[in-house]
Structure formats: C-alpha cells, structure tokens
Design an enzyme around this catalytic site. Structure first.
Site, short mmCIF file in Angstrom:
data_model
loop_
_atom_site.label_atom_id
_atom_site.label_comp_id
_atom_site.label_asym_id
_atom_site.label_seq_id
_atom_site.Cartn_x
_atom_site.Cartn_y
_atom_site.Cartn_z
N LEU A 280 0.83 -1.21 0.00
CA LEU A 280 0.00 0.00 0.00
C LEU A 280 0.86 1.26 0.00
O LEU A 280 1.94 1.30 0.59
CB LEU A 280 -0.92 0.02 1.23
N GLY B 280 1.95 -9.51 6.01
CA GLY B 280 2.50 -8.69 7.09
C GLY B 280 2.33 -7.22 6.81
O GLY B 280 2.47 -6.78 5.66
N GLY B 281 2.06 -6.44 7.88
CA GLY B 281 1.94 -4.98 7.72
C GLY B 281 0.92 -4.62 6.67
O GLY B 281 -0.23 -5.05 6.72
N ASP B 282 1.35 -3.82 5.67
CA ASP B 282 0.45 -3.43 4.58
C ASP B 282 0.85 -4.14 3.29
O ASP B 282 0.63 -3.63 2.19
CB ASP B 282 0.46 -1.91 4.40
N GLU B 283 1.43 -5.33 3.40
CA GLU B 283 1.86 -6.11 2.23
C GLU B 283 0.92 -7.30 2.02
O GLU B 283 0.55 -7.99 2.96
CB GLU B 283 3.30 -6.60 2.41
#
Length: 392
Positions: A253, A294-297
């Site tokens: 993102l 993970g995270g925005d991935e």
C-alpha cells in the site's frame, strides 16, 4: 388420624409422605367379580381399557391405589422439602402418584392374567426409566415395596388366592421381569448418553482443531490466509510441476503509514480490513488466492496462471479497487498500492526465487510512483510497461 408412611425397612423418614389410615391387609376383604375381564372403563390417566370387574377393597379403593401410595412413600421418604427435593422422584408428587398408580395397575393386571405372562412387567421397568425414575435407590426400593406389599394386597382376597395358589411365585416372576426391564432400559439409556457424550467430545475436538488450524494459517485481523499458508501453496505448486504456469502478484500500500500515524492504529486496522476485503474479492474473481503477509503487504497467487496478460489484468483490477475511497469511522480516506508481477512455468527453480523476483518487480513499480505495477523479466527488469491504476 392419618399415619405417616414408613420406608420398607421400618424406619420413619425425615420428611415422610403422609398417608390415610390403612386397616391391616389381612382383614381387608377384596371383591373379585366373576366376569373377569370385560373392558368398560380405563386405567388412570390413560386410554387403556380397565376391566369392568376389577378387584376393589372394602373401602372402595383398588389394590393399585394402595400399592402406588406405598411405592411413592418408599421413593420419597428421604426427600428434602425445604430444598424442593423429591428424593428419587423426578416429578411433582401429584404426577408421580398418578404415574405409579398406572404402573401398579399394570402389575396387578399381569399378576391376575390368564395366561400368566410375567415378562410383560419388563415394560413397567422400562417406563420407570423413561419417566426418569433413575435415582440410585429407585430399583431397590421399588422391588422391596412390590415384594412386601403385592402378596398381601392380592392375597387378602380369597378368590384370588384360590385361583392363583402360586401368588408368591407370580410376584417373584413379575418383580424379576420388572428389574430386568429396568436394568436393560437404564443400560440402553446410559449407552446412548455415553455415545452422545463421545460424539460431543469428538465434535468439540474437531471444532477446536479447525479453529487452531485456521488460526495457524490465517491472518487474525483480515481473515485472509497468512504468509505461511500462501507460501506453502506456492511451494506445493512449484513442486507439482504439472507443465503449466504460476502467477504471483506482490502488493504494497501507498500512504498507509501516514494514515496510521495521523489517525491511530484503530483506523489503520480498519483500513487494512477494508482493503483486504477488496483484494480478496478481485482475486477470487480471477480464481486466485489473496493473502496478507504482514503490515500493509499482500500477495495474490494464481496457481494456474492466466499468463502475463491475465496477471496484469488481475493486478490492475486490484489497484483500481484499492484506490477507491474507503469509509472509516474517522471519515473517508484514500490510499493506493503498487504491484510486482511474476509469471513462470511451474517447474521454476524455487518458490523463494519467485517471491524474490516479485519483490524486485514491486520495488521497481514503487520507484515509478503510487498506483504502478511492473512485471519481472528474467532478461531485464521493466520489459513490460507500468502504468498508474485509474482512480474513481
């Protein structure tokens, strides 16, 4: 003056059931009419015909009435009225008296039956279990009452004694059949309950196992498959070597950190859930699997790739959906994403290589600005043009 019922061992119960005065059984004549058994009435509380000339006591009561009262007293002798406890009685006393009167009438009928069929008394034992008379002392107390009271009640009538000189043997056979019916019904009920418990345990273990397996393979925030799940699927597809192609799209993102920092982690989580739903919906439309790694991935895996053109269409569709405004509790926000695309034969060197190549393509796409995609080419990066996803 009313007397108090005693248990069959002669001990007065702490909360015994009061009974009406009862004259000695040996001095109570029983009238047994000759035209046995023309059905004209019914058993108490049932539609079963009662013989017209059923034996009655001098006071007008039937033997089953007195037997039922003694039976009830034996089962209720240890009940705790202050706690609402009826001892071995699973229902209120009025219903219990009615039920035991019906069972007593059935036993009297079997005793006087011609031909004598004692095995029919097994149905009474079965009825006790079905009515929940399954306390630890029910069977013992019931048999004690029947053995002690039935011969006296029935033997008080000379006609019955003359007609059935083996009355005690009949009572013994009837009580034995009742006990066998009770034990058999209780065993069947216990086995059924054990089977029900076993099935409940199996269902609980299955549900827990499924939950644990789901938790181990899915992202707890978005519900999408996690890194381990999608990379496991990718490795399996590569190892299968079916002669087809595999497509991988690596997404990241744009601007997520700014929203997270400005509005807080709750807003960031809310945004991730909304974006994940959009990515997953587009992926399913292209028969692909979306995962949050993970995270925005995010990663989208096409185990049967539609080719480079199809993978570009998939990535473009996802980027267009992600770029649409998202309504959060703090208001409407807008983010975008970049994508790195890889399309390979399914006998490629390794899944790790495909992931690394997709990540490299993503890095190149991000260098070209928000909303861009790039396709990794072994001969040289950027062979496929990139473009910004259209905004709506």
């Amino acid at each position: 003056m009313a007397e108090t019922a005693l248990n069959e061992t002669g001990q007065r119960g702490r909360h015994a059931v009061p009974l009406a005065a009862q004259p000695p059984l040996q001095s109570t004549p029983v009238v047994l009419h000759a035209s046995w058994p023309a059905p004209t009435a019914h058993w108490p509380g049932t539609a079963t015909p009662r013989p017209a000339h059923w034996p009655t006591l001098a006071d007008g009561t039937e033997p089953e009435t007195q037997l039922a009262r003694a039976w009830l007293a034996a089962l209720a002798v240890n009940r705790d009225e202050s706690a609402g406890d009826h001892g071995d009685i699973p229902m209120d006393l009025a219903d219990a008296r009615q039920f035991l009167t019906e069972q007593s009438a059935a036993l009297v009928s079997i005793l006087l039956g011609s031909p004598f069929l004692p095995r029919q008394a097994a149905a009474v034992g079965h009825a006790l279990v079905m009515a929940d008379f399954v306390g630890a002392g029910v069977l013992g107390r019931s048999l004690r009452v029947l053995i002690l009271r039935l011969p006296g009640l029935m033997g008080a009538c000379a006609e019955v004694t003359d007609r059935h000189g083996d009355l005690e043997q009949r009572v013994a056979a009837v009580t034995e059949a009742l006990a066998n019916g009770y034990v058999g019904a209780l065993r069947d009920r216990t086995l059924a309950e054990q089977e029900s418990i076993r099935r409940a345990e199996l269902d609980a273990h299955r549900i827990i196992s499924e939950q644990l397996r789901h938790q181990a393979t899915h992202d707890p925030l978005t519900g999408l498959p996690n890194r381990a799940a999608v990379f496991g699927r990718l490795s399996a597809a590569v190892e299968a070597a079916r002669g087809g192609r595999i497509g991988l799209c690596y997404l990241d993102l744009d601007g997520f950190k700014g929203i997270n920092d400005r509005y807080g982690h709750d807003a960031g989580d809310e945004l991730l859930v909304a974006v994940a739903e959009r990515i997953g919906r587009v992926a399913r439309g292209h028969r692909a699997l979306a995962a949050r790694i993970g995270g925005d991935e995010f990663v989208v895996l096409a185990e049967s790739s539609p080719g480079v053109g199809g993978m570009i269409a998939l990535a473009a569709g996802i980027l267009a959906e992600v770029s649409r405004p998202v309504a959060l509790r703090i208001g409407r926000v807008r983010v975008s994403a970049c994508a790195g695309i890889v399309d390979r034969a399914d006998d490629s060197p390794s899944a790790a290589t495909m992931v690394a190549d997709a990540d490299a393509a993503l890095y190149q796409a991000k260098s070209r600005g928000p909303g861009s995609w790039a396709v990794y080419d072994c001969a040289g990066m950027g062979a496929e043009p990139s473009r910004n996803a259209p905004r709506r």
